[in-house]
Design a protein around this motif. Structure first.
Motif, PDB file in Angstrom:
ATOM      1  N   ASP A  33       0.829  -1.216   0.000  1.00 12.38           N
ATOM      2  CA  ASP A  33       0.000   0.000   0.000  1.00 12.38           C
ATOM      3  C   ASP A  33       0.860   1.262   0.000  1.00 12.38           C
ATOM      4  N   MET A  34       1.999   1.192   0.680  1.00 12.62           N
ATOM      5  CA  MET A  34       2.871   2.360   0.809  1.00 12.62           C
ATOM      6  C   MET A  34       3.829   2.518  -0.370  1.00 12.62           C
ATOM      7  N   GLY A  35       3.704   1.663  -1.377  1.00 15.43           N
ATOM      8  CA  GLY A  35       4.504   1.815  -2.580  1.00 15.43           C
ATOM      9  C   GLY A  35       5.879   1.195  -2.514  1.00 15.43           C
ATOM     10  N   PHE A  36       6.050   0.175  -1.668  1.00 16.11           N
ATOM     11  CA  PHE A  36       7.368  -0.449  -1.513  1.00 16.11           C
ATOM     12  C   PHE A  36       7.594  -1.646  -2.453  1.00 16.11           C
ATOM     13  N   GLN A  37       6.692  -1.817  -3.434  1.00 18.99           N
ATOM     14  CA  GLN A  37       6.817  -2.982  -4.319  1.00 18.99           C
ATOM     15  C   GLN A  37       8.193  -3.062  -4.974  1.00 18.99           C
ATOM     16  N   ASN A  38       8.672  -1.942  -5.544  1.00 19.29           N
ATOM     17  CA  ASN A  38       9.966  -1.957  -6.236  1.00 19.29           C
ATOM     18  C   ASN A  38      11.116  -2.251  -5.277  1.00 19.29           C
ATOM     19  N   SER A  39      11.042  -1.670  -4.073  1.00 20.82           N
ATOM     20  CA  SER A  39      12.091  -1.914  -3.085  1.00 20.82           C
ATOM     21  C   SER A  39      12.101  -3.379  -2.650  1.00 20.82           C
ATOM     22  N   LEU A  40      10.913  -3.956  -2.452  1.00 17.31           N
ATOM     23  CA  LEU A  40      10.830  -5.367  -2.072  1.00 17.31           C
ATOM     24  C   LEU A  40      11.424  -6.255  -3.155  1.00 17.31           C
ATOM     25  N   ASP A  41      11.103  -5.943  -4.409  1.00 18.48           N
ATOM     26  CA  ASP A  41      11.643  -6.726  -5.517  1.00 18.48           C
ATOM     27  C   ASP A  41      13.169  -6.631  -5.554  1.00 18.48           C
ATOM     28  N   ALA A  42      13.690  -5.406  -5.360  1.00 19.13           N
ATOM     29  CA  ALA A  42      15.142  -5.210  -5.401  1.00 19.13           C
ATOM     30  C   ALA A  42      15.840  -5.965  -4.267  1.00 19.13           C
ATOM     31  N   ILE A  43      15.220  -5.969  -3.088  1.00 25.50           N
ATOM     32  CA  ILE A  43      15.807  -6.681  -1.937  1.00 25.50           C
ATOM     33  C   ILE A  43      15.777  -8.187  -2.184  1.00 25.50           C
ATOM     34  N   CYS A  44      14.627  -8.685  -2.649  1.00 26.05           N
ATOM     35  CA  CYS A  44      14.487 -10.130  -2.865  1.00 26.05           C
ATOM     36  C   CYS A  44      15.474 -10.644  -3.913  1.00 26.05           C
ATOM     37  N   GLU A  45      15.857  -9.794  -4.855  1.00 26.91           N
ATOM     38  CA  GLU A  45      16.837 -10.192  -5.865  1.00 26.91           C
ATOM     39  C   GLU A  45      18.223 -10.396  -5.269  1.00 26.91           C
ATOM     40  N   GLN A  46      18.461  -9.801  -4.105  1.00 25.92           N
ATOM     41  CA  GLN A  46      19.798  -9.865  -3.515  1.00 25.92           C
ATOM     42  C   GLN A  46      19.905 -10.810  -2.324  1.00 25.92           C
ATOM     43  N   GLU A  87      -0.627 -12.409  -3.283  1.00 31.40           N
ATOM     44  CA  GLU A  87      -0.557 -13.705  -3.967  1.00 31.40           C
ATOM     45  C   GLU A  87       0.529 -13.686  -5.035  1.00 31.40           C
ATOM     46  N   GLN A  88       0.603 -12.586  -5.765  1.00 34.37           N
ATOM     47  CA  GLN A  88       1.587 -12.483  -6.834  1.00 34.37           C
ATOM     48  C   GLN A  88       3.012 -12.489  -6.294  1.00 34.37           C
ATOM     49  N   ILE A  89       3.247 -11.724  -5.233  1.00 36.82           N
ATOM     50  CA  ILE A  89       4.613 -11.663  -4.702  1.00 36.82           C
ATOM     51  C   ILE A  89       4.994 -12.990  -4.054  1.00 36.82           C
ATOM     52  N   SER A  90       4.035 -13.673  -3.418  1.00 37.30           N
ATOM     53  CA  SER A  90       4.350 -14.958  -2.790  1.00 37.30           C
ATOM     54  C   SER A  90       4.759 -15.989  -3.836  1.00 37.30           C
ATOM     55  N   GLN A  91       4.126 -15.944  -5.005  1.00 40.00           N
ATOM     56  CA  GLN A  91       4.465 -16.888  -6.067  1.00 40.00           C
ATOM     57  C   GLN A  91       5.884 -16.661  -6.583  1.00 40.00           C
ATOM     58  N   ARG A  92       6.343 -15.406  -6.527  1.00 34.32           N
ATOM     59  CA  ARG A  92       7.675 -15.087  -7.043  1.00 34.32           C
ATOM     60  C   ARG A  92       8.790 -15.435  -6.067  1.00 34.32           C
ATOM     61  N   ILE A  93       8.541 -15.295  -4.769  1.00 32.65           N
ATOM     62  CA  ILE A  93       9.661 -15.368  -3.826  1.00 32.65           C
ATOM     63  C   ILE A  93       9.601 -16.540  -2.859  1.00 32.65           C
ATOM     64  N   MET A  94       8.516 -17.364  -2.918  1.00 30.80           N
ATOM     65  CA  MET A  94       8.359 -18.436  -1.936  1.00 30.80           C
ATOM     66  C   MET A  94       8.312 -19.798  -2.614  1.00 30.80           C
ATOM     67  N   GLN A  95       8.675 -20.831  -1.848  1.00 29.15           N
ATOM     68  CA  GLN A  95       8.679 -22.200  -2.337  1.00 29.15           C
ATOM     69  C   GLN A  95       7.652 -23.037  -1.570  1.00 29.15           C
ATOM     70  N   SER A  96       6.588 -23.435  -2.262  1.00 29.94           N
ATOM     71  CA  SER A  96       5.543 -24.299  -1.679  1.00 29.94           C
ATOM     72  C   SER A  96       5.168 -23.869  -0.257  1.00 29.94           C
ATOM     73  N   PRO A  97       4.729 -22.625  -0.066  1.00 28.08           N
ATOM     74  CA  PRO A  97       4.460 -22.145   1.302  1.00 28.08           C
ATOM     75  C   PRO A  97       3.264 -22.836   1.961  1.00 28.08           C
ATOM     76  N   VAL A  98       3.378 -23.025   3.262  1.00 28.98           N
ATOM     77  CA  VAL A  98       2.252 -23.476   4.082  1.00 28.98           C
ATOM     78  C   VAL A  98       1.370 -22.259   4.353  1.00 28.98           C
ATOM     79  N   ARG A  99       0.065 -22.394   4.173  1.00 25.76           N
ATOM     80  CA  ARG A  99      -0.851 -21.255   4.339  1.00 25.76           C
ATOM     81  C   ARG A  99      -1.623 -21.394   5.655  1.00 25.76           C
ATOM     82  N   ILE A 100      -1.623 -20.308   6.404  1.00 22.69           N
ATOM     83  CA  ILE A 100      -2.272 -20.311   7.719  1.00 22.69           C
ATOM     84  C   ILE A 100      -3.136 -19.064   7.832  1.00 22.69           C
ATOM     85  N   GLN A 101      -4.355 -19.233   8.289  1.00 24.12           N
ATOM     86  CA  GLN A 101      -5.247 -18.100   8.503  1.00 24.12           C
ATOM     87  C   GLN A 101      -5.910 -18.249   9.859  1.00 24.12           C
TER      88      GLN A 101
END
Length: 462
Positions: free
Chosen positions: A161-174, A193-207
């Motif tokens: 929401d705060m516009g950190f998408q690009n920063s998160l992507d840059a951090i995850c790349e490193q 959902e989109q970011i989890s698909q890019r950076i996570m491996q078979s995550p367990v989902r908990i709600q």
């Protein structure tokens, strides 16, 4: 799973003994459901509201995985705001206090980068920071993440929401792969959902549900037709309920500041918190609200996320949230721990679509009720019972809460019951005292000595 005791989990004995000393025996629901998977090294996506205990869930997981002998960054926790980062770092330090020499470092904007560089050179096991500042250190190559084991995204929805998408992507790349990634969020928009698909491996989902009974929250909806009537309605709600601590939610920074200024003109103890505030003013506002020196906090959703609020008597939605999930998250801040909470929302004909969507989400028919009687406007507003003193000395001067309490009660003109919360930062200390005793308390501090030294102090005002 959430009925397990901490002692049944495969935690380090020092972590278990510390949990016992803190009085933590039974995990909260989110801890009980997520910790087994976290401790097993799995990626986890967990949805839980503020106050559900998620910090301890990922905090225990990352502490369990650390090698204390290696002063390399082994865990990175990203938070949307400096306030939340400070709270997370403080909680992790509490959880780690019986482990040997664990260093937790915060890297946030609004703080001098030079001091951060010095701390990084000395090494750290865990970094807690905001995406913008962490990305800056990575870009300058002053932060190395090649030994990282765990990446945590806390309040992921607010970071987006705060516009950190690009920063998160840059951090995850490193950050190295393989690693363990933990994602905690109060709501789950499509971006999560989109970011989890890019950076996570078979995550367990908990709600999990929030940690309080929504039936303990009394919801009221009031019809308003003009901006002027909206402000009058807010005054009437606050005058009738007379909450000791309340949050008024606005959808824009401009509205938040306008509402706070208007309430102050009418004699309310109110301040705004939003993204346009200087960090010092933001810090002062949050400290005063937490220690009961401000009764009404007027906030945007992003600015309010991560607030450390022990007991909130009322929430007022000056405008309805754009998302029903956000509405539920707003009102979930009141009525906790078995107490009764009040949630009031102002609605207009122009918001009929949002009202209909919210009613469907809540599975109820929303009907506006009559506003409190206008005669209430003749009553004086409730004033905050405390006032905050700022002392120009902090942890660097070795000040402790006991030093301040001792100075205030030394000549027995003030008692411990008349003194509220004491918060000490690196170079400042803040203490709440009863409003009627503020000048006496200020004289006690400035005329006396702390640690054998004189310190300047002042009463914080709006």
């Amino acid at each position: 799973m959430d009925s397990l005791a901490f002692s049944t989990l495969n935690l380090h004995p020092d972590l278990l003994s510390n949990l016992d000393s803190l009085g933590y025996t039974q995990p909260t629901e989110i801890q009980g459901k997520s910790l087994p998977s976290i401790l097993a090294g799995q990626d986890v996506i967990a949805q839980g509201k503020t106050g559900s205990g998620k910090t301890a869930a990922f905090g225990l997981g990352l502490l369990q995985s650390l090698d204390p002998k290696s002063f390399q960054v082994q865990a990175l926790v990203l938070c949307p705001t400096r306030e939340l980062a400070d709270q997370v770092a403080e909680e992790i330090r509490r959880l780690a206090r019986r482990l040997t020499n664990i260093k937790v470092l915060t890297l946030c904007g609004g703080q001098a980068i030079g001091a951060q560089l010095s701390s990084l050179q000395q090494g750290a096991h865990i970094i807690v920071g905001t995406p913008g500042r962490v990305e800056e250190h990575l870009r300058k190559q002053t932060l190395k993440l090649d030994q990282l084991k765990i990446l945590v995204l806390d309040e992921a929805d607010r970071m987006l929401d705060m516009g950190f998408q690009n920063s998160l992507d840059a951090i995850c790349e490193q950050v190295p792969s393989p690693r363990q990634t933990l994602l905690f969020s109060a709501t789950f928009p499509n971006q999560i959902e989109q970011i989890s698909q890019r950076i996570m491996q078979s995550p367990v989902r908990i709600q999990v549900e929030s940690q309080h009974d929504h039936a303990s929250i009394a919801q009221h909806f009031y019809q308003v037709d003009t901006p002027e009537q909206r402000l009058t309605a807010l005054r009437l709600i606050l005058l009738k309920a007379r909450p000791e601590s309340s949050v008024v939610f606005c959808n824009t920074k401009k509205d938040a500041q306008m509402v706070a200024d208007s309430l102050v003109q009418y004699g309310f103890s109110a301040q705004a918190i939003h993204g346009d505030l200087e960090q010092r003013d933001r810090d002062h506002t949050l400290i005063q609200f937490a220690n009961k020196s401000i009764s009404v906090l007027v906030a945007t959703d992003v600015a309010a996320r991560g607030l450390d609020i022990e007991a909130l008597d009322a929430v007022v939605n000056f405008h309805l949230a754009n998302d029903p999930e956000v509405h539920v998250h707003r009102i979930g801040r009141t009525g906790r721990a078995g107490s009764k909470g009040l949630a009031a929302s102002l609605i207009s004909d122009k918001e009929s679509y949002k009202v209909a969507v919210l009613g469907e989400y809540l599975n109820q028919t929303i009907q506006a009720e009559a506003l409190p009687d206008l005669s209430l406007l003749k009553q004086p507003p409730l004033q905050a019972k405390m006032v905050t003193l700022q002392i120009d000395g902090g942890k660097k001067q070795k000040l402790r809460p006991g030093d301040i309490l001792g100075a205030l009660t030394a000549n027995q003109q003030l008692t411990g019951e008349q003194i509220g919360k004491i918060k000490i930062t690196s170079v400042r200390a803040y203490v709440a005292v009863e409003r009627k005793l503020a000048k006496l308390a200020l004289k006690q501090i400035t005329a006396g000595k702390l640690k054998g030294k004189n310190f300047r102090a002042r009463i914080l005002t709006r």
